[in-house]
Design a protein around this motif. Sequence first.
Motif, PDB file in Angstrom:
ATOM      1  N   ARG A 225       2.858   9.579   4.714  1.00 24.30           N
ATOM      2  CA  ARG A 225       3.115   8.819   3.491  1.00 24.30           C
ATOM      3  C   ARG A 225       4.542   9.084   3.020  1.00 24.30           C
ATOM      4  O   ARG A 225       4.942  10.209   2.795  1.00 24.30           O
ATOM      5  CB  ARG A 225       2.121   9.201   2.401  1.00 24.30           C
ATOM      6  N   LEU A 226       5.308   8.009   2.904  1.00 20.67           N
ATOM      7  CA  LEU A 226       6.677   8.098   2.417  1.00 20.67           C
ATOM      8  C   LEU A 226       6.721   8.030   0.901  1.00 20.67           C
ATOM      9  O   LEU A 226       7.443   8.786   0.251  1.00 20.67           O
ATOM     10  CB  LEU A 226       7.515   6.961   3.016  1.00 20.67           C
ATOM     11  N   ALA A 227       5.937   7.116   0.351  1.00 17.66           N
ATOM     12  CA  ALA A 227       5.954   6.951  -1.105  1.00 17.66           C
ATOM     13  C   ALA A 227       4.699   6.218  -1.550  1.00 17.66           C
ATOM     14  O   ALA A 227       4.169   5.372  -0.828  1.00 17.66           O
ATOM     15  CB  ALA A 227       7.187   6.170  -1.555  1.00 17.66           C
ATOM     16  N   THR A 228       4.237   6.559  -2.740  1.00 18.99           N
ATOM     17  CA  THR A 228       3.168   5.789  -3.386  1.00 18.99           C
ATOM     18  C   THR A 228       3.834   4.674  -4.176  1.00 18.99           C
ATOM     19  O   THR A 228       4.751   4.921  -4.959  1.00 18.99           O
ATOM     20  CB  THR A 228       2.343   6.679  -4.320  1.00 18.99           C
ATOM     21  N   LEU A 229       3.400   3.450  -3.945  1.00 18.53           N
ATOM     22  CA  LEU A 229       3.991   2.289  -4.614  1.00 18.53           C
ATOM     23  C   LEU A 229       3.282   2.031  -5.942  1.00 18.53           C
ATOM     24  O   LEU A 229       2.159   2.480  -6.164  1.00 18.53           O
ATOM     25  CB  LEU A 229       3.891   1.070  -3.700  1.00 18.53           C
ATOM     26  N   ARG A 230       3.955   1.321  -6.826  1.00 18.24           N
ATOM     27  CA  ARG A 230       3.374   1.066  -8.154  1.00 18.24           C
ATOM     28  C   ARG A 230       2.031   0.366  -8.029  1.00 18.24           C
ATOM     29  O   ARG A 230       1.094   0.666  -8.765  1.00 18.24           O
ATOM     30  CB  ARG A 230       4.340   0.221  -8.999  1.00 18.24           C
ATOM     31  N   TYR A 231       1.945  -0.575  -7.107  1.00 17.95           N
ATOM     32  CA  TYR A 231       0.681  -1.262  -6.815  1.00 17.95           C
ATOM     33  C   TYR A 231       0.862  -2.066  -5.542  1.00 17.95           C
ATOM     34  O   TYR A 231       1.947  -2.064  -4.943  1.00 17.95           O
ATOM     35  CB  TYR A 231       0.234  -2.164  -7.976  1.00 17.95           C
ATOM     36  N   GLY A 232      -0.199  -2.718  -5.107  1.00 20.01           N
ATOM     37  CA  GLY A 232      -0.156  -3.488  -3.876  1.00 20.01           C
ATOM     38  C   GLY A 232       0.295  -4.926  -4.107  1.00 20.01           C
ATOM     39  O   GLY A 232       1.168  -5.194  -4.927  1.00 20.01           O
ATOM     40  N   GLU A 233      -0.319  -5.853  -3.387  1.00 18.73           N
ATOM     41  CA  GLU A 233       0.052  -7.260  -3.579  1.00 18.73           C
ATOM     42  C   GLU A 233      -0.186  -7.699  -5.017  1.00 18.73           C
ATOM     43  O   GLU A 233       0.521  -8.554  -5.538  1.00 18.73           O
ATOM     44  CB  GLU A 233      -0.761  -8.149  -2.628  1.00 18.73           C
ATOM     45  N   ASN A 234      -1.190  -7.099  -5.657  1.00 22.55           N
ATOM     46  CA  ASN A 234      -1.515  -7.386  -7.054  1.00 22.55           C
ATOM     47  C   ASN A 234      -1.652  -6.070  -7.818  1.00 22.55           C
ATOM     48  O   ASN A 234      -1.859  -5.007  -7.220  1.00 22.55           O
ATOM     49  CB  ASN A 234      -2.807  -8.201  -7.143  1.00 22.55           C
ATOM     50  N   SER A 235      -1.570  -6.150  -9.122  1.00 27.02           N
ATOM     51  CA  SER A 235      -1.463  -4.935  -9.928  1.00 27.02           C
ATOM     52  C   SER A 235      -2.714  -4.067  -9.900  1.00 27.02           C
ATOM     53  O   SER A 235      -2.644  -2.885 -10.233  1.00 27.02           O
ATOM     54  CB  SER A 235      -1.130  -5.302 -11.379  1.00 27.02           C
ATOM     55  N   HIS A 236      -3.862  -4.622  -9.512  1.00 27.08           N
ATOM     56  CA  HIS A 236      -5.088  -3.819  -9.487  1.00 27.08           C
ATOM     57  C   HIS A 236      -5.307  -3.120  -8.138  1.00 27.08           C
ATOM     58  O   HIS A 236      -6.302  -2.420  -7.964  1.00 27.08           O
ATOM     59  CB  HIS A 236      -6.305  -4.699  -9.802  1.00 27.08           C
ATOM     60  N   GLN A 237      -4.373  -3.296  -7.192  1.00 29.87           N
ATOM     61  CA  GLN A 237      -4.538  -2.719  -5.862  1.00 29.87           C
ATOM     62  C   GLN A 237      -3.625  -1.504  -5.694  1.00 29.87           C
ATOM     63  O   GLN A 237      -2.427  -1.571  -5.981  1.00 29.87           O
ATOM     64  CB  GLN A 237      -4.191  -3.759  -4.783  1.00 29.87           C
ATOM     65  N   ARG A 238      -4.215  -0.386  -5.204  1.00 28.33           N
ATOM     66  CA  ARG A 238      -3.412   0.785  -4.880  1.00 28.33           C
ATOM     67  C   ARG A 238      -2.632   0.529  -3.593  1.00 28.33           C
ATOM     68  O   ARG A 238      -3.080  -0.234  -2.735  1.00 28.33           O
ATOM     69  CB  ARG A 238      -4.295   2.019  -4.715  1.00 28.33           C
ATOM     70  N   ALA A 239      -1.480   1.195  -3.448  1.00 31.15           N
ATOM     71  CA  ALA A 239      -0.668   0.961  -2.255  1.00 31.15           C
ATOM     72  C   ALA A 239       0.278   2.132  -2.016  1.00 31.15           C
ATOM     73  O   ALA A 239       0.643   2.859  -2.946  1.00 31.15           O
ATOM     74  CB  ALA A 239       0.131  -0.331  -2.394  1.00 31.15           C
ATOM     75  N   ALA A 240       0.657   2.302  -0.772  1.00 31.11           N
ATOM     76  CA  ALA A 240       1.653   3.293  -0.382  1.00 31.11           C
ATOM     77  C   ALA A 240       2.341   2.780   0.867  1.00 31.11           C
ATOM     78  O   ALA A 240       1.820   1.922   1.574  1.00 31.11           O
ATOM     79  CB  ALA A 240       1.005   4.654  -0.122  1.00 31.11           C
ATOM     80  N   ILE A 241       3.523   3.319   1.146  1.00 26.71           N
ATOM     81  CA  ILE A 241       4.203   3.025   2.404  1.00 26.71           C
ATOM     82  C   ILE A 241       4.217   4.296   3.237  1.00 26.71           C
ATOM     83  O   ILE A 241       4.432   5.396   2.714  1.00 26.71           O
ATOM     84  CB  ILE A 241       5.626   2.481   2.203  1.00 26.71           C
ATOM     85  N   TYR A 242       3.952   4.144   4.525  1.00 25.38           N
ATOM     86  CA  TYR A 242       3.911   5.256   5.457  1.00 25.38           C
ATOM     87  C   TYR A 242       4.989   5.051   6.519  1.00 25.38           C
ATOM     88  O   TYR A 242       5.256   3.923   6.930  1.00 25.38           O
ATOM     89  CB  TYR A 242       2.544   5.337   6.143  1.00 25.38           C
ATOM     90  N   THR A 243       5.584   6.141   6.954  1.00 26.65           N
ATOM     91  CA  THR A 243       6.539   6.071   8.052  1.00 26.65           C
ATOM     92  C   THR A 243       5.841   6.522   9.328  1.00 26.65           C
ATOM     93  O   THR A 243       5.140   7.521   9.325  1.00 26.65           O
ATOM     94  CB  THR A 243       7.768   6.959   7.810  1.00 26.65           C
ATOM     95  N   ARG A 244       6.037   5.753  10.379  1.00 20.93           N
ATOM     96  CA  ARG A 244       5.420   6.080  11.650  1.00 20.93           C
ATOM     97  C   ARG A 244       6.340   6.991  12.449  1.00 20.93           C
ATOM     98  O   ARG A 244       7.565   6.782  12.470  1.00 20.93           O
ATOM     99  CB  ARG A 244       5.152   4.800  12.444  1.00 20.93           C
ATOM    100  N   VAL A 245       5.770   8.006  13.054  1.00 18.97           N
ATOM    101  CA  VAL A 245       6.557   8.924  13.874  1.00 18.97           C
ATOM    102  C   VAL A 245       7.225   8.130  15.001  1.00 18.97           C
ATOM    103  O   VAL A 245       6.589   7.352  15.694  1.00 18.97           O
ATOM    104  CB  VAL A 245       5.654  10.031  14.466  1.00 18.97           C
TER     105      VAL A 245
END
Length: 534
Positions: A225-245
């Motif tokens: 996990r690189l960062a937790t994002l404020r939300y996903g495609e919509n504000s009620h969805q959790r989201a994060a971005i991951y970096t692949r090795v």
Amino acid sequence: MAGPRHDPSLYRERDLVPIRRALVSVSDKTDLVPLAQALAGAGVEIVSTGSTAARIRDAGLAVTDVSAVTGFDEALDGRVKTLHPGVHAGLLADLRLEDHERQLEELAIAPFELVVVNLYPFVETVASGAARDDVVEQIDIGGPAMVRAAAKNHANVAIVVSPESYPSIVEALGVGGTRLQERRELAARAFAHTAEYDRAVATWFAEGTIHEDALPNHLTIKAERLATLRYGENSHQRAAIYTRVGGHGIAQATQLQGKEMSYNNYVDADAALRAAFDLLKPAVAIIKHANPCGIATAAPHALDPIASAHLRAHACDPVSAFGGVIAANRTVTLKMAENLRDIFTEVIIAPGFEPEALEVFRLKKNLRVLELPADWHQERMDVRLVSGGLLLQDADRFPDDIESVAAEWELVSGERPPEEALSNLIFAWKTCRAVKSNAIVLAKDSATVGIGMGQVNRVDSCRLAVERAGERARGSVAASDAFFPFADGPQILVDAGVSAIIQPGGSVRDGEVVDLARQAGVTMFFTGERHFYH
């Protein structure tokens, strides 16, 4: 075979475990000396191996070599050093049981309360392109055995596999030891660590034992996990971005300024890269909702090619470009930045930026500016999650020598166009791949003038492309990502004044479509290759 069973009443309570003896053996020596200093300062006996012991000793600290514990010198170039009862009995003895405590005393083996181990750099060695034998030497055997033993015995032993956990151990030294809950959490991280390591090794072996043209029987994707994002495609969805090795893409880009990237920003920026980098000449793609609203290469003889490409891409659909995401396949110049001064843009991503361009962008504090890693390249494979599994396919790519491929396209109507007109058809065919299916692209002079995307029938896509192009449709060329099932779609294009159409062909009604083109005097090519993009 199941392990021994014990009467639950035999287990003694053990929450706080003082750290008296630690086994330390690490490949990653980040913050090793400060940790060793803290352990020594708390009176902890440090047992260590090889280069780890040397580093601790060089810092002026007392350390016991593991060979003194095992009575056996390291052998076989270090392949055998910790695989010994003198080590593993001290790791696995469950001191909640009086019988285990008695056996250790009889064996004259002291227990460990702390194990600090991280594994040989296998993944990094593979990524470096090392020879096969060198990679094999980085398959850790003793390390995972120690990690798993200590993690299994977390009731008595704290296992640490990352320097990130060192501060919590130093804190534990100050309060008299580690607590059971902390040891459980460390054990969970340890088992995840060895599982990821084993998956990496298994994947490497699997890739080396199948034909290079085959798809793997087992697929492992490791990401952090690189960062937790404020939300996903919509504000009620959790989201994060991951970096692949081993990744070299947008997840590894450097953000130079602007607000935090959102989930949708990442999706659109990746789509923009796909569109811009399909083109070998200086090119810019402007994306909204993962679809292009303009793609263009530079005008011939432009003094500032990338700035020219941006202006021509923006001219395709200025209304939709408001709030768009831009990718450039060349360094962004001051002139291009000045073009953007009064255009609301969410993100711009490129391989580089002139310092003067960044000065202009700093006036737009909310603009997200991303610089690609130096080793950025398009992915070889596409992966998509589906419920219960995932799909893997070769990435849909164009060859760099597409001109030679174009020579094999089937001319089914009209005369073969001159080189400049053929170049425009090639541009339309390439950019069509970046548009969600059903896709129709109208282009002039290697710049899009009308795009019809994401429709459930090709007729509507044709109408949308023509409507957006307006008068610019006359004399343009059209590209379709898949064949025309009927002649009604091409009829719309012909009526709008397109001069040439490029499409895969392959419909049972190809004859009707070709007859229409011939009657209208429109050039038509069949490529024999479809470019759906879902």
